[in-house]
Design a protein around this motif. Structure first.
Motif, PDB file in Angstrom:
ATOM      1  N   THR A 174      -6.670   4.654   5.218  1.00 43.13           N
ATOM      2  CA  THR A 174      -6.760   3.097   5.614  1.00 43.13           C
ATOM      3  C   THR A 174      -7.540   2.640   6.959  1.00 43.13           C
TER       4      THR A 174
ATOM      5  N   LEU B   9       0.304  -1.273   0.018  1.00 40.99           N
ATOM      6  CA  LEU B   9      -0.098  -0.126   0.008  1.00 40.99           C
ATOM      7  C   LEU B   9       0.875   1.521   0.052  1.00 40.99           C
TER       8      LEU B   9
ATOM      9  N   SER C 206      -2.789   8.122   2.852  1.00 41.45           N
ATOM     10  CA  SER C 206      -3.070   6.232   3.107  1.00 41.45           C
ATOM     11  C   SER C 206      -3.273   5.691   4.268  1.00 41.45           C
TER      12      SER C 206
END
Length: 219
Positions: free
Chosen positions: A124, A88, A120
């Motif tokens: 997440t 990721l 991110s």
């Protein structure tokens, strides 16, 4: 001088956050042991560590050496604390730098990388929280045979998209490690579980290929 001040502050706060993150991780099992008054013996801990530590320590060293030059100091600190770099954080950072047209290793690249990894991480966390809340009602849908092929191909689709961009830009360098890895995985499919370790091998092959091509004047 201003850049130096920024880098110094990143290292100071990065080390502090990593220390406190490690402390919090260790406090969870310590708190459980304190609450139940049940402490494992040294031999049990040592046996457990010997089963997993060599693999995780090796992967950790390889990822630090491989990913830190890509992500920069801030991105590396944040990425290693929040985890899931290969799947990721690294793709997000590379894609963000590509769109912003900044170079890896530059001050601009480091800032963009850090912002991308931070966003991110936040996204997440929100998705995980939402997933926990919606897990029960969505379980029959997520486990349906209709969606199974999509979930099985999430990572290939993600890295395939990135590969098209980077292989297309540097196909002379990328071709050798790409062919090597394809051949290796075809011959030994079980190595698919050791991708993190093999990343460093691919990096070495790519660097060696680039040097040979440069010496021959083909780059």
């Amino acid at each position: 001088m201003k850049n130096r001040g920024y880098e110094d502050s990143v290292h100071v706060y990065g080390r502090l956050w990593m220390f406190f993150a490690l402390l919090m991780m260790l406090m969870i099992p310590a708190s459980i042991c304190l609450y139940y008054d049940a402490w494992p013996t040294f031999s049990s801990v040592f046996k457990g560590l010997m089963g997993v530590a060599p693999i995780f320590w090796t992967v950790a060293v390889i990822e630090v050496v491989t990913f830190t030059p890509m992500l920069g100091s801030g991105g590396a600190y944040l990425g290693f604390v929040t985890g899931n770099l290969t799947n990721l954080k690294v793709p997000c950072a590379l894609y963000a730098m590509e769109n912003a047209k900044v170079k890896q290793g530059s001050l601009e690249g480091e800032i963009i990388s850090t912002i991308a990894i931070a966003v991110s991480s936040i996204v997440t966390t929100l998705i995980i929280a939402l997933g926990i809340l919606m897990l029960a009602p969505l379980t029959p849908v997520l486990q349906s045979d209709l969606l199974k092929p999509a979930f099985d191909n999430i990572l290939p689709a993600l890295f395939g998209g990135l590969a098209v961009v980077y292989v297309g830009k540097n196909w002379k360098i990328a071709l050798t490690p790409l062919l090597f890895m394809i051949t290796l995985f075809i011959m030994i499919p079980s190595l698919a579980s050791s991708v993190s370790v093999l990343v460093s091998i691919g990096v070495v092959i790519a660097i060696g290929t680039a040097r040979i091509l440069y010496k021959k004047g083909k780059l």
